[in-house]
Scaffold this motif. Structure first.
Motif, short mmCIF file in Angstrom:
data_model
loop_
_atom_site.label_atom_id
_atom_site.label_comp_id
_atom_site.label_asym_id
_atom_site.label_seq_id
_atom_site.Cartn_x
_atom_site.Cartn_y
_atom_site.Cartn_z
N ARG A 295 11.02 3.26 5.90
CA ARG A 295 11.36 3.15 7.32
C ARG A 295 11.01 4.41 8.10
NH1 ARG A 295 12.12 -1.58 9.65
NH2 ARG A 295 13.49 -2.21 7.94
N ASP A 296 11.22 5.59 7.50
CA ASP A 296 10.98 6.82 8.25
C ASP A 296 9.50 7.18 8.33
OD1 ASP A 296 10.71 7.46 5.60
OD2 ASP A 296 11.79 9.36 5.71
N ARG A 297 8.66 6.40 7.65
CA ARG A 297 7.20 6.61 7.75
C ARG A 297 6.53 5.38 8.37
NH1 ARG A 297 6.51 8.57 1.65
NH2 ARG A 297 8.30 7.16 1.48
N LEU A 298 7.29 4.67 9.18
CA LEU A 298 6.83 3.45 9.82
C LEU A 298 6.91 3.59 11.33
CD1 LEU A 298 6.15 0.37 9.78
CD2 LEU A 298 8.61 -0.05 9.52
N ARG A 299 5.82 3.28 12.00
CA ARG A 299 5.76 3.36 13.46
C ARG A 299 5.42 1.98 14.01
NH1 ARG A 299 1.95 7.75 16.67
NH2 ARG A 299 1.90 6.69 18.71
N PHE B 205 1.19 10.22 -3.37
CA PHE B 205 0.69 10.45 -2.01
C PHE B 205 1.82 10.10 -1.03
CE2 PHE B 205 -3.08 9.45 -4.52
CZ PHE B 205 -3.93 10.51 -4.20
N ASP B 206 2.58 11.09 -0.63
CA ASP B 206 3.73 10.80 0.24
C ASP B 206 3.49 11.15 1.70
OD1 ASP B 206 3.71 13.53 -0.01
OD2 ASP B 206 5.72 13.70 -0.84
N ASP B 207 2.33 11.75 2.00
CA ASP B 207 2.01 12.06 3.40
C ASP B 207 1.23 10.91 4.01
OD1 ASP B 207 1.43 13.14 5.86
OD2 ASP B 207 -0.12 14.52 5.12
N TYR B 208 1.93 9.86 4.36
CA TYR B 208 1.28 8.70 4.97
C TYR B 208 2.12 8.18 6.12
CZ TYR B 208 4.57 5.92 2.16
OH TYR B 208 5.69 5.39 1.58
N LEU B 209 1.48 7.43 6.98
CA LEU B 209 2.13 6.78 8.12
C LEU B 209 1.68 5.33 8.15
CD1 LEU B 209 3.77 7.03 10.83
CD2 LEU B 209 1.55 7.46 11.95
N ALA C 246 0.83 -1.20 0.00
CA ALA C 246 0.00 0.00 0.00
C ALA C 246 0.86 1.25 0.00
CB ALA C 246 -0.93 -0.01 1.21
N ALA C 247 1.90 1.26 0.83
CA ALA C 247 2.77 2.42 0.93
C ALA C 247 3.50 2.67 -0.39
CB ALA C 247 3.78 2.22 2.05
N ILE C 248 4.01 1.62 -1.01
CA ILE C 248 4.74 1.78 -2.27
C ILE C 248 3.81 2.33 -3.35
CG2 ILE C 248 5.94 0.53 -4.10
CD1 ILE C 248 6.93 -1.42 -1.91
N LYS C 249 2.60 1.81 -3.42
CA LYS C 249 1.65 2.27 -4.43
C LYS C 249 1.18 3.70 -4.17
CE LYS C 249 1.46 -1.13 -7.32
NZ LYS C 249 1.87 -0.91 -8.74
N LEU C 250 1.07 4.09 -2.90
CA LEU C 250 0.72 5.48 -2.59
C LEU C 250 1.83 6.42 -3.06
CD1 LEU C 250 -0.84 5.18 0.99
CD2 LEU C 250 -2.02 5.85 -1.11
N ASP C 251 3.07 6.02 -2.81
CA ASP C 251 4.19 6.82 -3.29
C ASP C 251 4.15 6.96 -4.82
OD1 ASP C 251 5.74 7.90 -1.21
OD2 ASP C 251 6.70 5.97 -0.81
N ASP C 252 3.90 5.85 -5.50
CA ASP C 252 3.83 5.87 -6.96
C ASP C 252 2.78 6.84 -7.47
OD1 ASP C 252 5.84 4.02 -7.17
OD2 ASP C 252 4.52 2.31 -7.58
N ALA C 253 1.68 6.95 -6.71
CA ALA C 253 0.57 7.83 -7.12
C ALA C 253 0.74 9.26 -6.61
CB ALA C 253 -0.75 7.25 -6.62
N ASP D 150 11.67 -6.95 4.67
CA ASP D 150 12.62 -5.94 5.15
C ASP D 150 13.30 -5.23 3.99
OD1 ASP D 150 12.45 -6.04 8.01
OD2 ASP D 150 13.41 -8.01 7.96
N SER D 151 13.65 -5.99 2.95
CA SER D 151 14.34 -5.38 1.82
C SER D 151 13.43 -4.41 1.07
CB SER D 151 14.86 -6.46 0.86
OG SER D 151 13.80 -7.11 0.19
N CYS D 152 12.14 -4.72 0.99
CA CYS D 152 11.19 -3.80 0.33
C CYS D 152 11.08 -2.50 1.12
CB CYS D 152 9.82 -4.45 0.20
SG CYS D 152 9.70 -5.75 -1.05
N VAL D 153 11.04 -2.61 2.45
CA VAL D 153 10.96 -1.42 3.29
C VAL D 153 12.17 -0.52 3.06
CG1 VAL D 153 11.04 -0.60 5.69
CG2 VAL D 153 9.48 -2.45 5.05
N GLU D 154 13.35 -1.12 2.99
CA GLU D 154 14.57 -0.34 2.79
C GLU D 154 14.66 0.21 1.37
OE1 GLU D 154 16.31 0.51 5.30
OE2 GLU D 154 15.26 -0.86 6.66
N ARG D 155 14.38 -0.62 0.40
CA ARG D 155 14.54 -0.21 -1.00
C ARG D 155 13.62 0.94 -1.36
NH1 ARG D 155 16.50 -2.12 -5.83
NH2 ARG D 155 15.25 -1.74 -7.70
N TYR D 156 12.41 0.95 -0.79
CA TYR D 156 11.43 1.98 -1.15
C TYR D 156 11.34 3.09 -0.10
CZ TYR D 156 10.15 -1.00 -5.03
OH TYR D 156 10.19 -1.74 -6.20
N GLY D 157 12.28 3.12 0.81
CA GLY D 157 12.37 4.24 1.75
C GLY D 157 11.17 4.39 2.67
#
Length: 493
Positions: free
Chosen positions: A92-96, A25-29, A16-23, A83-90
């Motif tokens: 981590r800083d929007r993950l709580r 939408f970068d203001d997500y948590l 979901a996060a990767i697809k939001l970025d693609d579209a 884990d690799s997807c989280v790192e590759r697509y940046g």
């Protein structure tokens, strides 16, 4: 306030996060209850855990790996992939992490969601994407005396690696998908293993093999990788969506049943044990499994298959209804998860417009959601794995398809400055009726499923799978009528 909050950091939340970025939408948590990402692959670490469809299909189409160690990758590789997807697509800083959502309430006046955490904090979000999955909350068995057992008890989904099973008398309750993997993995090291089976599972041969270096090297060639994935996708499509949803039109289950019975005959020597392991329902009624080791494990002298019903758990073991007590040191619960049940669908109280409660609404109207994504009365709330969203193909197909639906909706809202998005009751009702209209073709509603004890069935007697081929789900997610949603702008002043 965030534009989007994603609840869950399994593959649904990651996708979901990767697809939001693609579209754009970068203001997500992303909020996650656990202390790591990967969802089921973070929590499930039991011996033998592995994916149950080919690894070539169990991955994002936009992030394919060519270095899987096996055709059916072990769980630790799926966890590493997350884990690799989280790192590759940046991400981590929007993950709580370590953040459990306990309630969600829609603010009608402000057009946003108030999310309450277990710590008492509140997170505000214009939109919410629920990516909590369904195979997340372990379901203990409703057997009296469980709390009185003095030995070690653990659920397969919360495996305790500090427990040494060597030389122990072990009992495992359940013979579902996780048990099929655990049982052959622990049988060689325990003193004795008693397997309590309620319903036999269809177990088919597993086309699994180690992928040696030359194969992995060849997989790096674009043509080879694409062809392998295409073949894998076709295999997955044929073995569930086609077979289950078009059972009366393409009766392939009988072929699978013949393969399963022949495999059982070759694998299990004792005819009495073999008969106990023979399913009395059609293939596909409940989740089947594939293993080259499970059935033959019952040939071992230290493994007992017990099919007499359990009467109670005693302080020192398990007593069956015939009065036999099996002395046990370690009790393993392979009893699955809460699926279509209160407390899991939805996973926490969700209050929509005008105080409407989602659990109550589903109790009164049956489980339903427009394309498995949206429910009328719950604006700005989107679900990855809602009722009638998943067709049984690769879970990654579902994630990408549902996110195409969601980002298309959100992008339209952004274009017209809408702050409130809600599916119409009419569109939802039409979709639900269309789903029910196809059920006569599905295997689940044939008489042969009556004895399956399948978790596919919800409390209403429905099976909320999407009765469609994957190509249809992809087509519909990209072309549904945006008029099926109402878009409103927040009044100013």
């Amino acid at each position: 306030m965030h534009n989007v909050v994603i609840i869950g950091a399994g593959f649904s939340g990651i996708g979901a996060a990767i697809k939001l970025d693609d579209a754009g939408f970068d203001d997500y948590l992303i909020v996650e209850e656990g202390d790591g990402v990967g969802g089921a692959w973070h929590w499930n670490t039991y011996p033998g855990v592995a994916v149950d469809i080919p690894s070539f299909s169990y991955q994002f189409s936009f992030e394919t790996r060519t270095d899987w160690s096996r055709v059916y990758a072990p769980g630790n590789e799926l966890k590493a992939y997350a884990d690799s997807c989280v790192e590759r697509y940046g991400l981590r800083d929007r993950l709580r992490l370590n953040t459990k959502i306990t309630a969600a309430r829609f603010d009608d006046d402000g057009h946003f969601w108030r999310l309450t955490t277990a710590d008492g904090d509140e997170i505000s979000a214009r939109h919410v994407v629920s990516a909590t999955g369904v195979l997340t909350q372990p379901k203990p068995p409703a057997i009296k005396g469980l709390d009185d057992f003095v030995g070690t008890v653990m659920h397969t989904a919360r495996w305790d690696h500090d427990v040494d099973l060597r030389g122990k008398r072990v009992a495992i309750i359940g013979t579902g998908a996780s048990a099929v993997q655990v049982i052959p993995s622990i049988a060689p090291e325990v003193e004795h293993l008693t397997v309590f089976q309620r319903t036999a599972i269809w177990c088919l041969p597993k086309p699994d093999t180690r992928l040696h270096f030359p194969v992995r090297l060849a997989m790096r060639l674009p043509g080879v990788s694409r062809l392998t994935r295409l073949a894998s996708q076709a295999f997955v499509e044929a073995t569930f969506p086609l077979a289950a949803h078009f059972h009366t039109l393409v009766p392939t289950a009988s072929i699978g049943e013949r393969i399963g019975r022949d495999f059982l005959k070759r694998q299990v020597h004792d005819p009495v044990v073999r008969d106990k392991l023979t399913p009395r329902y059609a293939l596909g009624c409940k989740r089947p499994s594939a293993s080259n080791d499970y059935l033959r494990t019952f040939n071992r002298d230290n493994v007992l298959l017990e099919t007499t019903s359990i009467d109670a758990i005693t302080p020192n073991g398990v007593r069956t209804t015939d009065g036999t007590e099996h002395t046990v040191d370690v009790l393993i619960l392979a009893t699955g998860f809460k699926v279509f049940e209160s407390g899991n669908m939805p996973p926490f109280p969700i209050t929509g417009t005008d105080g409407l409660d989602l659990e109550t609404w589903w109790d009164e109207h049956r489980y339903q959601a427009y394309q498995g994504v949206s429910v009328p009365g719950f604006p700005n709330l989107f679900t990855i794995l809602g009722p009638y969203g998943y067709n049984g193909s690769s879970y990654f197909n579902l994630i990408e398809t549902q996110m195409n639906h969601i980002t298309r909706c959100l992008s339209h809202a952004r274009r017209i400055n809408a702050t409130r998005v809600e599916v119409t009751a009419e569109a939802n009702a039409d979709y639900f009726a269309a789903m029910l209209d196809r059920r006569h073709r599905q295997v689940f509603f044939q008489d042969s499923c009556a004895a399956s004890n399948s978790y596919y069935f919800d409390k209403h007697g429905d099976v909320p799978f999407r009765p469609a081929l994957t190509l249809e789900t992809m087509w519909q997610s990209a072309r549904y009528d945006l008029g099926d949603y109402v878009f409103d702008e927040l009044a100013v002043g």
